[in-house]
Design a protein around this motif. Structure first.
Motif, PDB file in Angstrom:
ATOM      1  N   SER A 211       0.845  -1.183   0.000  1.00 11.64           N
ATOM      2  CA  SER A 211       0.000   0.000   0.000  1.00 11.64           C
ATOM      3  C   SER A 211       0.886   1.240   0.000  1.00 11.64           C
ATOM      4  CB  SER A 211      -0.889   0.015   1.243  1.00 11.64           C
ATOM      5  OG  SER A 211      -0.101   0.179   2.409  1.00 11.64           O
ATOM      6  N   GLU A 213       0.571   3.753   1.705  1.00  3.57           N
ATOM      7  CA  GLU A 213       0.773   4.246   3.062  1.00  3.57           C
ATOM      8  C   GLU A 213       2.110   3.796   3.641  1.00  3.57           C
ATOM      9  OE1 GLU A 213      -2.074   3.110   1.900  1.00  3.57           O
ATOM     10  OE2 GLU A 213      -3.306   4.926   2.116  1.00  3.57           O
ATOM     11  N   LYS A 214       2.577   2.634   3.211  1.00  2.00           N
ATOM     12  CA  LYS A 214       3.853   2.146   3.746  1.00  2.00           C
ATOM     13  C   LYS A 214       5.021   3.024   3.308  1.00  2.00           C
ATOM     14  CE  LYS A 214       2.572  -2.662   4.505  1.00  2.00           C
ATOM     15  NZ  LYS A 214       2.901  -4.090   4.254  1.00  2.00           N
ATOM     16  N   ILE A 216       4.430   6.388   2.319  1.00  2.00           N
ATOM     17  CA  ILE A 216       4.099   7.703   2.867  1.00  2.00           C
ATOM     18  C   ILE A 216       4.536   7.795   4.328  1.00  2.00           C
ATOM     19  CG2 ILE A 216       2.187   9.279   3.396  1.00  2.00           C
ATOM     20  CD1 ILE A 216       0.727   7.793   0.994  1.00  2.00           C
ATOM     21  N   ASN A 217       4.296   6.711   5.082  1.00  2.00           N
ATOM     22  CA  ASN A 217       4.684   6.683   6.492  1.00  2.00           C
ATOM     23  C   ASN A 217       6.152   6.304   6.685  1.00  2.00           C
ATOM     24  OD1 ASN A 217       2.014   7.265   7.123  1.00  2.00           O
ATOM     25  ND2 ASN A 217       1.451   5.107   7.316  1.00  2.00           N
ATOM     26  N   ASP A 219       7.615   3.447   6.322  1.00  2.00           N
ATOM     27  CA  ASP A 219       7.912   2.091   6.788  1.00  2.00           C
ATOM     28  C   ASP A 219       8.777   1.391   5.739  1.00  2.00           C
ATOM     29  OD1 ASP A 219       6.247   2.376   9.082  1.00  2.00           O
ATOM     30  OD2 ASP A 219       4.491   1.995   7.818  1.00  2.00           O
ATOM     31  N   LEU A 236       2.501  12.448  -2.423  1.00  2.00           N
ATOM     32  CA  LEU A 236       2.051  12.318  -1.042  1.00  2.00           C
ATOM     33  C   LEU A 236       3.199  12.388  -0.035  1.00  2.00           C
ATOM     34  CD1 LEU A 236      -0.441   9.426  -1.811  1.00  2.00           C
ATOM     35  CD2 LEU A 236      -1.067  11.771  -1.220  1.00  2.00           C
ATOM     36  N   ASN A 237       4.416  12.165  -0.515  1.00  2.00           N
ATOM     37  CA  ASN A 237       5.619  12.306   0.315  1.00  2.00           C
ATOM     38  C   ASN A 237       6.745  12.725  -0.616  1.00  2.00           C
ATOM     39  OD1 ASN A 237       8.044  11.962   1.749  1.00  2.00           O
ATOM     40  ND2 ASN A 237       7.226  10.277   2.975  1.00  2.00           N
TER      41      ASN A 237
END
Length: 344
Positions: A211, A213-214, A216-217, A219, A236-237
């Protein structure tokens, strides 16, 4: 009772009418997830009074397996270029002759012929892109135009690297990194590629379709990745950047084809012609964030996308592109053995 010729003709006519009635006004599209603009389908539906149904799949292997099984109900499918020969050899595609369609004139010269459909008997462009490496430059600020990012990674990235599960792309890039050619059957070259991948695996976090998100965050901080997907992540990042390995990265096109058992053939042809207009091709690019292969579409594309670094290969690296392809059976079998060992 044996039908008379008149009754036979009448029965055939009624059957044909019934078939036309079931086909009229519908189109069933089979595509990768998050790869089809809803506004494109809405525009097509309104323009031609056709009810469109979209079904998603994750990978080419999943798609062709369902189509091989029959009873799928799909009319058109979006197919990665290197899978086209398998579809053609198995009689799964219709010769729709796109070059005879009105809007084929808009196809950019580079994409009027592709290696897996040289005469464009079956397909029209959907999008094209590259497979390279994506890296979080906040974590690692060195050279990212190298396959060493996943094959011999810097300490900063170890443990936070992902490999998308694309067997041929990974092994092709690995072979070129070692100075060998893709699709080789040379056992020594393949053995070196296998050993390097198994050694590199110790530094990876995953082999997955992760995903966003991994990233963006943070990880995950690096991945073998696709150009358009990398552009989405950067949006997004902004720490992430996309690189093209100088020893070789993949260049590919996904195309649209009509399936040989399609029920709604005329609507499928309308759709193929529809997506070859510059403004409609631009809708596909604006949604997927990939280039599209239709000349003049840039005028209708988001200016930030036209100028996105992920979509513009540096001049000095254009010669390192490798056309994505399936190997001959012997080489493909050797690839599969390596991949099975790598991912188990």
């Amino acid at each position: 009772m044996k039908p008379t010729p008149t009754r036979t003709a009448l029965a055939a006519s009624l059957a044909l009418l019934a078939q036309s009635a079931t086909a009229e006004g519908n189109l069933n599209i089979y595509n990768f997830g998050l790869y089809t603009p809803p506004d494109l389908l809405e525009k097509f539906s309104e323009e031609y009074d056709v009810e469109v149904t979209l079904t998603d799949f994750v990978a080419n292997e999943e798609a062709i397996a369902r189509i091989q099984a029959g009873g799928h109900g799909m009319d058109v499918a979006i197919i990665s270029g290197y899978f086209i020969p398998a579809y053609v050899e198995q009689g799964l595609l219709m010769e729709s002759n796109p070059t005879e369609m009105e809007n084929f004139k808009h196809v950019a010269e580079q994409w009027k012929s592709i290696s897996n459909d040289p005469e464009r008997k079956y397909t029209v462009p959907w999008v094209w892109g590259t497979t390279g490496v994506m890296v979080n430059k906040k974590v690692y600020d060195g050279d990212i135009n190298t396959a060493a990012i996943f094959l011999d990674p810097p300490d900063e990235l170890k443990g936070s690297i992902n490999l998308v599960p694309s067997m041929n792309d990974t092994i092709d890039m690995t072979l070129r990194y070692l100075g060998a050619e893709p699709c080789t059957t040379d056992r020594e070259s393949l053995s070196k590629a296998r050993d390097l991948l198994l050694s590199a695996k110790e530094n990876w976090a995953s082999v997955d379709y992760p995903s966003f998100e991994k990233f963006i965050n943070e990880d995950l901080n690096a991945s073998v990745f696709w150009s358009g997907a990398a552009a989405r992540v950067r949006g997004l990042n902004d720490g992430f950047a996309y690189g093209w390995p100088e020893t070789g990265y993949m260049q590919w096109m996904d195309s649209v084809a009509i399936l040989s058992d399609a029920a709604n053939v005329e609507n499928a042809k309308l759709f193929m012609n529809f997506i070859m207009t510059p403004e409609n091709a631009a809708m596909i690019s604006n949604y997927t964030m990939y280039n599209n292969g239709i000349a003049g579409s840039e005028e209708f594309m988001n200016p930030d996308l036209v100028n996105a670094p992920e979509l513009n290969v540096p001049e000095e690296l254009k010669g390192a592109a490798i056309d994505q392809s399936l190997c001959e059976p012997e080489a493909q079998d050797l690839y599969t053995r390596i991949w099975t060992e790598l991912t188990r």
